[in-house]
Motif scaffolding. Sequence first.
Motif, PDB file in Angstrom:
ATOM      1  N   GLU A  34       0.835  -1.218   0.067  1.00 53.49           N
ATOM      2  CA  GLU A  34      -0.029   0.072  -0.189  1.00 53.49           C
ATOM      3  C   GLU A  34       0.909   1.285  -0.190  1.00 53.49           C
ATOM      4  N   ALA A  35       1.805   1.287   0.654  1.00 55.06           N
ATOM      5  CA  ALA A  35       2.943   2.462   0.644  1.00 55.06           C
ATOM      6  C   ALA A  35       3.492   2.646  -0.783  1.00 55.06           C
ATOM      7  N   ARG A  36       3.459   1.767  -1.698  1.00 52.72           N
ATOM      8  CA  ARG A  36       3.947   1.990  -3.085  1.00 52.72           C
ATOM      9  C   ARG A  36       2.721   2.835  -3.791  1.00 52.72           C
ATOM     10  N   LEU A  37       1.379   2.724  -3.519  1.00 57.28           N
ATOM     11  CA  LEU A  37       0.509   3.544  -3.891  1.00 57.28           C
ATOM     12  C   LEU A  37       0.217   4.860  -3.323  1.00 57.28           C
ATOM     13  N   LEU A  38       1.081   5.549  -2.536  1.00 59.04           N
ATOM     14  CA  LEU A  38       0.629   6.716  -1.782  1.00 59.04           C
ATOM     15  C   LEU A  38       0.691   7.675  -3.340  1.00 59.04           C
ATOM     16  N   PRO A  39       0.048   8.589  -3.129  1.00 59.98           N
ATOM     17  CA  PRO A  39      -0.953   9.360  -1.861  1.00 59.98           C
ATOM     18  C   PRO A  39      -2.241   8.647  -1.732  1.00 59.98           C
ATOM     19  N   LYS A  40      -2.598   7.283  -2.285  1.00 60.94           N
ATOM     20  CA  LYS A  40      -3.766   6.740  -1.985  1.00 60.94           C
ATOM     21  C   LYS A  40      -3.878   6.557  -0.415  1.00 60.94           C
ATOM     22  N   LYS A  41      -5.052   6.653   0.230  1.00 57.57           N
ATOM     23  CA  LYS A  41      -4.954   6.040   2.128  1.00 57.57           C
ATOM     24  C   LYS A  41      -4.785   4.597   1.807  1.00 57.57           C
ATOM     25  N   PRO A  42      -3.600   4.338   2.566  1.00 59.83           N
ATOM     26  CA  PRO A  42      -3.440   3.030   2.658  1.00 59.83           C
ATOM     27  C   PRO A  42      -4.708   1.920   3.137  1.00 59.83           C
ATOM     28  N   TRP A  43      -4.968   0.794   2.417  1.00 58.34           N
ATOM     29  CA  TRP A  43      -5.899  -0.094   3.036  1.00 58.34           C
ATOM     30  C   TRP A  43      -5.327  -0.810   4.093  1.00 58.34           C
ATOM     31  N   THR A  44      -6.234  -1.261   4.953  1.00 56.89           N
ATOM     32  CA  THR A  44      -5.986  -2.007   6.298  1.00 56.89           C
ATOM     33  C   THR A  44      -7.030  -3.005   6.452  1.00 56.89           C
ATOM     34  N   ARG A  45      -6.809  -4.139   6.964  1.00 56.06           N
ATOM     35  CA  ARG A  45      -8.091  -4.999   7.227  1.00 56.06           C
ATOM     36  C   ARG A  45      -9.031  -4.375   8.185  1.00 56.06           C
ATOM     37  N   ASN A  46      -8.877  -3.418   8.812  1.00 52.04           N
ATOM     38  CA  ASN A  46     -10.005  -2.707   9.474  1.00 52.04           C
ATOM     39  C   ASN A  46     -10.800  -2.124   8.768  1.00 52.04           C
ATOM     40  N   LYS A  47     -10.849  -2.118   7.399  1.00 53.12           N
ATOM     41  CA  LYS A  47     -11.761  -1.559   6.608  1.00 53.12           C
ATOM     42  C   LYS A  47     -12.933  -2.943   6.334  1.00 53.12           C
ATOM     43  N   MET A  48     -12.451  -3.969   6.448  1.00 54.78           N
ATOM     44  CA  MET A  48     -13.428  -5.065   6.153  1.00 54.78           C
ATOM     45  C   MET A  48     -14.428  -5.314   7.380  1.00 54.78           C
ATOM     46  N   SER A  49     -15.678  -5.879   6.839  1.00 54.60           N
ATOM     47  CA  SER A  49     -16.645  -6.091   7.893  1.00 54.60           C
ATOM     48  C   SER A  49     -16.198  -7.001   8.920  1.00 54.60           C
ATOM     49  N   PRO A  50     -16.894  -6.756   9.956  1.00 55.93           N
ATOM     50  CA  PRO A  50     -16.356  -7.539  11.364  1.00 55.93           C
ATOM     51  C   PRO A  50     -16.480  -9.115  11.090  1.00 55.93           C
TER      52      PRO A  50
END
Length: 200
Positions: free
Chosen positions: A129-145
């Motif tokens: 994800e760091a290679r895709l900056l300035p896109k806000k990084p994806w994390t698994r916290n964005k997934m449904s519980p």
Amino acid sequence: MHPALPFRVSDEAVLLDHLAGFPFSTIAASVDGRAVVAHAPVIARRLAEGLVLDFHLSRGNALSPALAEGFHAVAVSLATEAYVSPDWYENRDRVPTWNYVSVEVEGPVTALDEAGLVALLDDLSALEEARLLPKKPWTRNKMSPGKFEGMLKGIVGARMTVMRLEGVTKLSQNKPEADRLGVISALGDHPIARRMRDLG
């Protein structure tokens, strides 16, 4: 590994930089007398016990069942490659070849526990994800519980203890300057030509 010494790379820092830049690798092993290959992104880690290479596989991968007992494997990361025509050389008495940059890692492979697998996935995602900056990084916290935990059941983590780490940088450095310049000119903006220019 290419047998010619001018192409061999042993500088660990250079090899680890390559793996960080080109993590997607081919993992090859012999399982029950059969050659098996998998493809996976890898992360090299320096632990107290030495250098390791972590990766993950689908549970359906042919290598996954062998993790229970462990196996010996070779991982290969190929950065880029290019065919080299003899027509590009000043000296016409040459044959076709390939220029390429690769790294090989070899050693025994064992399974990672779930905590190690989760850490691997988090680290791998953060690096990519760091290679895709300035896109806000994806994390698994964005997934449904519960979704991440459910998907986690479909993969297995693996760790290779590094016994051998070597690279090949084959960029016509064994050829006269005129021949090298001919290859660079013919390849134009190809990544191999850029690497040849950087090599000097």
